[in-house]
Scaffold this motif. Sequence first.
Motif, short mmCIF file in Angstrom:
data_model
loop_
_atom_site.label_atom_id
_atom_site.label_comp_id
_atom_site.label_asym_id
_atom_site.label_seq_id
_atom_site.Cartn_x
_atom_site.Cartn_y
_atom_site.Cartn_z
N GLU A 290 -0.73 10.69 -6.16
CA GLU A 290 -1.37 9.59 -6.88
C GLU A 290 -1.26 9.72 -8.40
O GLU A 290 -2.25 9.86 -9.10
CB GLU A 290 -2.85 9.53 -6.47
CG GLU A 290 -3.57 8.24 -6.82
CD GLU A 290 -4.87 8.54 -7.57
OE1 GLU A 290 -5.16 7.79 -8.52
OE2 GLU A 290 -5.55 9.49 -7.22
N GLU B 167 -1.70 -6.08 -9.79
CA GLU B 167 -2.74 -5.06 -9.92
C GLU B 167 -3.88 -5.58 -10.80
O GLU B 167 -5.07 -5.40 -10.49
CB GLU B 167 -2.12 -3.78 -10.51
CG GLU B 167 -2.99 -2.56 -10.40
CD GLU B 167 -2.27 -1.30 -10.93
OE1 GLU B 167 -1.01 -1.31 -11.06
OE2 GLU B 167 -2.97 -0.31 -11.21
N HIS B 219 0.67 2.56 -7.79
CA HIS B 219 0.16 1.31 -8.39
C HIS B 219 -0.06 0.25 -7.31
O HIS B 219 -1.03 -0.51 -7.38
CB HIS B 219 1.12 0.81 -9.47
CG HIS B 219 0.93 1.54 -10.77
ND1 HIS B 219 -0.11 1.28 -11.64
CD2 HIS B 219 1.63 2.55 -11.33
CE1 HIS B 219 -0.04 2.08 -12.68
NE2 HIS B 219 1.01 2.87 -12.52
N GLU B 222 -3.33 1.07 -5.71
CA GLU B 222 -4.45 0.65 -6.57
C GLU B 222 -4.70 -0.85 -6.41
O GLU B 222 -5.84 -1.29 -6.30
CB GLU B 222 -4.11 0.93 -8.05
CG GLU B 222 -4.13 2.39 -8.41
CD GLU B 222 -5.55 2.92 -8.61
OE1 GLU B 222 -6.31 2.30 -9.37
OE2 GLU B 222 -5.87 3.95 -7.99
#
Lengths: 294, 269
Positions: A290, B167, B219, B222
């Motif tokens: 991550e 995002e 990403h 996320e």
Amino acid sequence: MQTRPLGDTGHDSTVMTFGAIALNWLEQEGANQMVEHVLDYGVNHFDVAPEYGDAELKLGPKLRQHREDIFLGCKTQERTYEGAWRKLDRSLNRLGVDNIDLYQVHGLEYDSELDEITGDDGALAAFREAKEEGLIDHIGLTSHGDPGLILDALDRIDDLESLMFPLNPVVAGKDDEEYDYEAVLARADEKNVGTLGIKAFAGGSWPSTDELPEADRPLANWYRPVTAPDEISDRFDFAAAQGLTSVVSAGDPKLVTMILEAAADYDGMDATAQRSLIERVRHDDSPVPEQLHH
Amino acid sequence: MDVPHTVTTALDDQPVAGKRCLEAGAGVGNTTGGLLANGAARVYAVTNDRDHARTTRRRVDGEGGDGGDGGDENGDGANDSDDSDENSGDHGDRLAVLEADLRAIPLPDGSVDLITAHGLCNVLDPASLSTVAEELSRVAAPGAQLVVDDYDPPPDGAAMRELFAVENAASELARGRPALTFYPAAFLRRFFAGHGWEFERERALLEPVPWTESHVSAHADEAADAAASAADGSGGAGDALAATARRLAAEIGSESAGRMYSLAFRRPG
């Protein structure tokens, strides 16, 4: 193709050295064509070893035809005086030449080997005699082992004129001393010892043989190489931009033309682009999960 | 741990040895590792993200050897203390990982000599950026250095722009603020000057920026997480954004685009 002085040898090597192990995977006719192909690009430094299957034999005919255009590096894994003489004679016979330009201690790995080759009955005693007899012109050493050991060798062998060791963005991104080949490059430069880079095109290791049997590997390299032309080109540029005298081409003949093209086109690499490449391979390889940033 | 070359390049003209350092936004500990490697007397690694705090401690502090640390939990998961954690690793006595909000840094006025913000500003929206800048200025000692490393806005045509847009849309929907704001170098240069910092230098760290598969999927994750938390009552927009993020990540794979820069400033005094 650009050339750079190979230390104090008086020879200017092209920025690409042809790793003649590639010839082992070709029939004689293909090997002949490969040598002509490499020479067409202006490459003037070849590297071979008796351990590379039939590479010495297959290099022979075209080497003899173009002897004056080729600076020939060969090597031996023998560590003793007797063994080194025997292997040198054998290589001269198999190559069919009177003289090898650069003869190298091949694959130094252990401290004890350094003691052995530098001893009275060691391989280097044979190298020096052979040099006096005109059978070899220069003495070199190759290793993909501990950089500390290579530095010791550099200190202890006064007549060493070239070093061959790994350099690529994977090792450049690692801080541990066991990967600090940049220190080897720096010291070699200080001592004006020529530097030849190997593993420039290494992408990683092959999967375990359980997962991928050796016979099913798609390329002949010891390691899993990058194979896309732009990746090959980035890797060549990176290695050459570190300041090595010359970058040795990868062992699989399928990659050689791409590497020749990259070498012919080489015109430096910006520091920011070098760091981009280091970052790219670091993240491809990273055990840290991550990461959103660099 | 291996300190990224982005960090070593940003720090290589900075006085670090013997200094009290604040790493604002610890991430996974990359800059903290660089500061300790360069001989910092003390590093306060501040993050409001518990996973980042834990990762920083483990990578920088807890390591004896190298390699093989993929996927292990170390059994230290739930029991970490919330505040400064003085582990017994190599750097234990010089590192304090603080779980705190950078808008209220738990350090006294004028208490640090060097501040690093490596990849921090892009996760701060303009309002937060202003508050954080005030706090960084407050804790800086007279003569302190500030290093700000970040990304220029990705260029037109970069595929990553689309993923960042998704995002941000998901984040706006879920939290009412963007996930990422890419401030141009010239903007942050003037912004920190406005907070009383004297500009010293700018250098390029990465050009192009390699957004690798692991970045792209991080990403996308996320975006999908934010979209999932926004899904209830978003009339299907959350689900659509999550699906778009996944599709984009698969299409992009990896991309090299844009520039990462480093700015250095000095606090007068």
